[in-house]
Motif scaffolding. Structure first.
Motif, mmCIF file in Angstrom:
data_model
loop_
_atom_site.group_PDB
_atom_site.id
_atom_site.type_symbol
_atom_site.label_atom_id
_atom_site.label_comp_id
_atom_site.label_asym_id
_atom_site.label_seq_id
_atom_site.Cartn_x
_atom_site.Cartn_y
_atom_site.Cartn_z
ATOM 1 N N THR A 55 67.477 28.009 26.280
ATOM 2 C CA THR A 55 68.819 27.259 26.104
ATOM 3 C C THR A 55 69.194 27.179 24.809
ATOM 4 O O THR A 55 70.526 27.299 24.420
ATOM 5 N N HIS A 56 68.489 27.174 23.996
ATOM 6 C CA HIS A 56 68.738 26.765 22.293
ATOM 7 C C HIS A 56 68.644 28.131 21.487
ATOM 8 O O HIS A 56 69.084 28.186 20.423
ATOM 9 N N GLY A 57 67.920 29.097 21.990
ATOM 10 C CA GLY A 57 67.488 30.265 21.064
ATOM 11 C C GLY A 57 66.399 29.796 20.179
ATOM 12 O O GLY A 57 66.130 28.486 20.082
ATOM 13 N N GLN A 58 65.704 30.845 19.689
ATOM 14 C CA GLN A 58 64.342 30.450 19.086
ATOM 15 C C GLN A 58 64.791 29.984 17.772
ATOM 16 O O GLN A 58 64.046 29.090 17.021
ATOM 17 N N ALA A 59 65.860 30.536 16.988
ATOM 18 C CA ALA A 59 66.154 29.893 15.471
ATOM 19 C C ALA A 59 66.858 28.519 15.640
ATOM 20 O O ALA A 59 66.479 27.682 14.914
ATOM 21 N N GLY A 60 67.419 28.476 16.890
ATOM 22 C CA GLY A 60 68.478 27.088 17.047
ATOM 23 C C GLY A 60 67.552 25.915 17.628
ATOM 24 O O GLY A 60 67.820 24.897 17.181
ATOM 25 N N MET A 61 66.435 25.967 18.285
ATOM 26 C CA MET A 61 65.775 25.256 18.757
ATOM 27 C C MET A 61 64.770 24.311 17.826
ATOM 28 O O MET A 61 64.455 24.958 16.907
ATOM 29 N N THR A 62 64.604 23.082 18.021
ATOM 30 C CA THR A 62 63.572 22.376 17.160
ATOM 31 C C THR A 62 62.625 21.579 17.986
ATOM 32 O O THR A 62 62.732 21.728 19.256
ATOM 33 N N ALA A 63 61.674 21.003 17.704
ATOM 34 C CA ALA A 63 60.444 20.296 18.345
ATOM 35 C C ALA A 63 61.247 19.454 19.491
ATOM 36 O O ALA A 63 60.730 19.061 20.444
ATOM 37 N N LEU A 64 62.444 18.981 18.840
ATOM 38 C CA LEU A 64 63.007 17.739 19.796
ATOM 39 C C LEU A 64 63.619 18.475 21.063
ATOM 40 O O LEU A 64 63.448 17.863 22.216
ATOM 41 N N GLU A 65 64.095 19.650 20.876
ATOM 42 C CA GLU A 65 64.343 20.405 22.236
ATOM 43 C C GLU A 65 63.210 20.751 22.946
ATOM 44 O O GLU A 65 63.216 20.496 24.439
ATOM 45 N N LEU A 66 62.153 21.224 22.556
ATOM 46 C CA LEU A 66 60.673 21.248 23.218
ATOM 47 C C LEU A 66 60.301 20.060 23.708
ATOM 48 O O LEU A 66 60.072 20.051 25.070
ATOM 49 N N PRO A 84 57.798 32.525 19.251
ATOM 50 C CA PRO A 84 58.022 32.072 17.793
ATOM 51 C C PRO A 84 59.016 31.115 17.387
ATOM 52 O O PRO A 84 59.119 30.412 16.482
ATOM 53 N N GLY A 85 59.868 30.886 18.277
ATOM 54 C CA GLY A 85 60.830 29.609 17.994
ATOM 55 C C GLY A 85 60.001 28.098 17.885
ATOM 56 O O GLY A 85 60.584 27.343 17.353
ATOM 57 N N MET A 86 58.960 28.282 18.263
ATOM 58 C CA MET A 86 57.777 27.139 18.245
ATOM 59 C C MET A 86 57.569 26.943 16.870
ATOM 60 O O MET A 86 56.844 25.935 16.348
ATOM 61 N N ALA A 87 57.852 27.722 15.997
ATOM 62 C CA ALA A 87 57.357 27.946 14.359
ATOM 63 C C ALA A 87 58.166 26.837 13.740
ATOM 64 O O ALA A 87 59.274 27.604 12.787
ATOM 65 N N THR A 88 58.322 25.535 14.177
ATOM 66 C CA THR A 88 59.206 24.692 13.562
ATOM 67 C C THR A 88 58.551 23.464 13.318
ATOM 68 O O THR A 88 57.935 23.034 14.269
ATOM 69 N N GLY A 89 58.531 22.530 12.328
ATOM 70 C CA GLY A 89 57.998 21.417 12.066
ATOM 71 C C GLY A 89 58.075 20.542 13.265
ATOM 72 O O GLY A 89 59.161 19.951 13.777
ATOM 73 N N GLY A 90 56.979 19.799 13.731
ATOM 74 C CA GLY A 90 57.000 19.008 14.589
ATOM 75 C C GLY A 90 56.518 19.594 16.046
ATOM 76 O O GLY A 90 56.206 18.433 16.813
ATOM 77 N N GLY A 104 53.624 25.377 25.627
ATOM 78 C CA GLY A 104 54.307 26.733 25.443
ATOM 79 C C GLY A 104 55.302 26.892 26.631
ATOM 80 O O GLY A 104 56.361 27.367 26.092
ATOM 81 N N ALA A 105 55.429 26.496 27.738
ATOM 82 C CA ALA A 105 56.182 26.708 28.944
ATOM 83 C C ALA A 105 57.621 25.698 28.213
ATOM 84 O O ALA A 105 58.708 26.188 28.599
ATOM 85 N N ALA A 106 57.418 24.515 27.689
ATOM 86 C CA ALA A 106 58.287 23.794 27.310
ATOM 87 C C ALA A 106 59.200 24.583 26.191
ATOM 88 O O ALA A 106 60.408 24.418 26.083
ATOM 89 N N GLY A 107 58.462 25.330 25.421
ATOM 90 C CA GLY A 107 58.918 25.900 24.266
ATOM 91 C C GLY A 107 59.803 27.193 24.710
ATOM 92 O O GLY A 107 60.766 27.415 24.285
ATOM 93 N N ASP A 108 59.334 27.612 25.908
ATOM 94 C CA ASP A 108 59.875 28.960 26.385
ATOM 95 C C ASP A 108 61.378 28.335 26.910
ATOM 96 O O ASP A 108 62.471 28.867 26.838
ATOM 97 N N GLU A 109 61.257 27.220 27.623
ATOM 98 C CA GLU A 109 62.549 26.516 28.267
ATOM 99 C C GLU A 109 63.549 26.200 26.913
ATOM 100 O O GLU A 109 64.800 26.617 27.250
ATOM 101 N N ALA A 110 62.971 25.624 25.904
ATOM 102 C CA ALA A 110 63.863 25.364 24.699
ATOM 103 C C ALA A 110 64.736 26.505 24.191
ATOM 104 O O ALA A 110 65.642 26.636 23.783
ATOM 105 N N ALA A 111 63.849 27.683 24.118
ATOM 106 C CA ALA A 111 64.258 28.745 23.499
ATOM 107 C C ALA A 111 65.227 29.561 24.448
ATOM 108 O O ALA A 111 66.152 29.941 23.792
#
Ligand SMILES: NC(=O)C1=CN([C@@H]2O[C@H](COP(=O)(O)OP(=O)(O)OC[C@H]3O[C@@H](n4cnc5c(N)ncnc54)[C@H](O)[C@@H]3O)[C@@H](O)[C@H]2O)[C@@H](O)CC1
Ligand SMILES: Nc1ncnc2c1ncn2[C@@H]1O[C@H](COP(=O)(O)OP(=O)(O)O)[C@@H](O)[C@H]1O
Ligand SMILES: [Mg+2]
Length: 287
Positions: free
Chosen positions: A260-271, A214-220, A251-258
């Motif tokens: 390192t940055h956490g679900q709330a802290g990650m953005t589409a850029l970290e993904l 659900p960290g991927m629920a962010t614009g972009g 999805g795997a990139a979203g999991d990597e981003a989460a």
């Protein structure tokens, strides 16, 4: 779940022309970031050459996000959206591209609708329709046009866009997936029904992804996915394969981003910036 299929390999003597020339079309004043995310995602997914076709006033913004992007300025209306004159310019420029992605941040201006009509006529070309390109398809009545073979197309609607395409509400998840598959059969296309989890449907097949968070629920984040699938199409994959591998890698990139940055802290850029970890893992044989 392991990846649904291997990542495209590159020959030792490969040159950039072998790895797909792709074009991302979209953006408008206020939404230059969306098409930039798509285009940069295509670069990180392995495309040899990536161009973005955007309204003239967005050009410097988009170009300045990444030095490896090429940009094509198209004519715009007073709100900085494509105007109908954009189409003749675009027609002159689309010849060399192996795959074209369209829609992020594009708006549904009259010119944007004409851009989508132009792409629908490119029946032999691999295309991705996302975001406002999907909204344009809904506006022009494409879902109810007669059964046809639309050629190699991937649609990437989120549940709100799917409502516009099919009339089935996001609260009816199974109904949306069934309606998407009926639409895929009607036009012989592949549809990525986004969500947690995302389901990819083709006329006779369904595949459910099981990574992402659900960290991927962010614009972009969807803009990034559109660029990744366009890139894989440009590297020679079929719509069905590019859609499944694109969704899995995303999805795997979203999991990597989460991680390192956490679900709330990650953005589409970290993904987006996590994509190379996945492509490297393929190259190192660790996935
Ligand atoms: N940085 C940028 O410039 C960005 C631009 N964007 C662009 O903004 C434009 C509008 O797109 P939006 O997607 O924000 O707006 P939409 O109006 O298409 O979608 C938002 C609505 O869709 C529904 N929806 C979406 N996901 C859902 C879900 N998982 N479950 C249930 N309902 C859901 C909700 O009703 C929501 O209010 C597009 O052109 C898009 O490409 C966005 O991609 C965000 C980032
Ligand atoms: N809860 C979730 N779990 C897994 N993936 C999600 C979740 N929420 C959103 N996503 C993914 O994030 C992306 C969002 O796409 P989209 O709504 O088009 O975003 P945008 O238009 O802002 O770029 C989709 O790929 C979707 O599957
Ligand atoms: Mg989107």
């Amino acid at each position: 779940m392991p990846p649904p299929l291997p990542f495209p390999t590159r020959a030792s003597d490969a040159h950039k022309g072998d790895l797909g020339r792709v074009l991302l079309i979209g953006g408008s004043r206020g939404m230059a970031g969306s098409i930039s995310l798509s285009a940069i995602a295509a670069l990180h997914t392995g495309s040899g050459l990536v161009s973005a076709a955007v309204p003239d006033r967005c050009l410097e913004t988009v170009a300045s996000f990444h030095p490896c992007l090429m940009t094509i300025p198209l004519k715009q209306n007073s709100q900085g959206q494509f105007c109908t004159d954009a189409v003749s310019e675009l027609t002159q420029r689309i010849g060399p591209f192996d795959a074209i992605g369209c829609g992020p941040g594009m708006s549904t201006s009259e010119g944007a609708i004409e851009v989508v009509r132009l792409l629908l006529r490119q029946r032999n070309r691999k295309r991705v329709f996302d975001a406002d390109a999907i909204n344009c398809l809904a506006t022009m009545g494409w879902p109810t046009t007669a059964t046809s073979d639309a050629g190699p197309i991937v649609l990437t609607p989120h549940p709100g866009e799917l409502l516009r395409l099919t009339g089935v509400a996001p609260s009816e998840r199974d109904g949306q997936i069934d309606a998407a598959q009926a639409l895929a059969a009607q036009h012989n296309v592949t549809i990525v029904v986004k969500g947690g989890p995302t389901v990819v449907v083709a006329p006779e097949q369904r595949w459910t992804n099981d990574n992402g968070n659900p960290g991927m629920a962010t614009g972009g984040t969807g803009d990034v996915l559109a660029g990744m699938i366009t890139s894989l199409l440009g590297q020679g994959m079929s719509p069905w394969d590019a859609a499944r591998l694109g969704v899995w890698l995303h999805g795997a990139a979203g999991d990597e981003a989460a991680k390192t940055h956490g679900q709330a802290g990650m953005t589409a850029l970290e993904l987006l910036l996590a994509i190379p970890k996945l492509t490297a893992a393929y190259e190192n044989g660790t996935i």
